[in-house]
Write an enzyme that holds these catalytic residues in place. Sequence first.
Site, short mmCIF file in Angstrom:
data_model
loop_
_atom_site.label_atom_id
_atom_site.label_comp_id
_atom_site.label_asym_id
_atom_site.label_seq_id
_atom_site.Cartn_x
_atom_site.Cartn_y
_atom_site.Cartn_z
N ARG A 1 0.83 -1.23 0.00
CA ARG A 1 0.00 0.00 0.00
C ARG A 1 0.86 1.28 0.00
NH1 ARG A 1 -2.44 -3.62 -1.01
NH2 ARG A 1 -4.33 -4.46 -0.07
N SER B 1 -10.71 0.10 3.99
CA SER B 1 -9.96 -0.28 5.20
C SER B 1 -9.23 0.93 5.76
CB SER B 1 -8.95 -1.37 4.88
OG SER B 1 -9.64 -2.54 4.53
N GLU C 1 -4.00 3.54 6.70
CA GLU C 1 -3.91 3.41 5.24
C GLU C 1 -4.57 4.66 4.62
OE1 GLU C 1 -5.20 -0.39 3.71
OE2 GLU C 1 -5.81 0.53 1.81
#
Length: 323
Positions: free
Chosen positions: A176, A228, A306
């Site tokens: 990510r 998320s 994130e």
Amino acid sequence: MMINNHLKQQLETLNLKYREQAPLSAFTTFQLGGLCPFLVECETLSQLRQAVSLFRAERQPFILLGGGSNVVAADEGIEHPVIRYRSSVPVISRNGNALTAAAGTLLDDLVQYTIKEGLSGMAFASGIPGTVGGAVVGNAGAFGRQMSDVVTAVNILDEAGKEMTLPREACGFDYRHSRLKETGQIVASAVFELEPGDPPTLEAERQDILAQRRDKHPDYKNVPCAGSFFKNLPPSAPGERRQAAGWFLDQAGAKDLRSGGAAVFPKHANIIIKADASCSARDVFDLSEKMAARVKEQFNIILSREVRFLGPIPAGDASRRFW
Ligand SMILES: Cc1cc2nc3c(=O)[nH]c(=O)nc-3n(C[C@H](O)[C@H](O)[C@H](O)COP(=O)(O)OP(=O)(O)OC[C@H]3O[C@@H](n4cnc5c(N)ncnc54)[C@H](O)[C@@H]3O)c2cc1C
């Protein structure tokens, strides 16, 4: 922040659409955030090039947004103008098993194109909201695969507004993450190397993935969120998969937590949702702090976000300020 009239006139001359005092809530899937002083909407790559060149020539700092599906915009709004690059029509070209997609193309439009063209390797990204540019920069992924598995090169806009090609190795892809996220380089397009595949088989794979996503994830159009919230954790042993942050959050009782109008999605402990209209970015931040504290307390694990905050983080923690 004042936007100089010269810049506005030039945007008008080039027929570039802009809004003043634009609500960030209308440009982010969390549907949160105050105003930005100025927002330029680019549908095409040539519009993006023009807008970026103008802003750079005027030494006007800006923030780039794609689909706004990985961000929380501050309630107070943001200081800088926004250039938004998101295309309603996909722009993709094929050369053998390689595809080049303009960064404003929606990621899911690209997935559908690969299936129609009988190219395998991108079904994992089915249903991930946002643009190709946002997905490349954040190395988006699901089901054990990520963009860096299929990206071979990224074309960025250099300081002079010219396109420059970075091979995958120069992009610093990680879980990510990419170096592009740190440098703030603008992705103009990306090149993907895929394998030949059978369209009906690929479509079945896509439908299976979409069904799994419908089962676990909120439909962000009705239940605003940014997917998320925290990154998964490194594998506990070499060769194993990353450990789901959602599992730790679930065990720590995160689903029972709430802050103002922000709540945890009942089916997924790692997704914060805007549960009602009163929800603010501050509520989301406060809830995320409570969730992280629970996991720290119970497992001595520090979760990292994130999702990115646009503007000052509500608690004013400058060390974690994003922009
Ligand atoms: C319901 C839901 C489910 C999700 N599921 C997943 C999932 O399974 N996997 C996953 O990885 N993510 C998931 N996400 C998060 C999000 O969709 C992805 O991170 C997506 O790739 C972000 O793309 P975007 O265009 O919306 O980026 P934005 O949110 O607009 O921007 C994110 C960052 O990328 C930068 N950026 C955007 N475009 C460019 C560009 N052209 N050049 C340079 N920088 C750019 C921005 O400056 C910003 O820093 C989900 C989100 C939602 C709402």
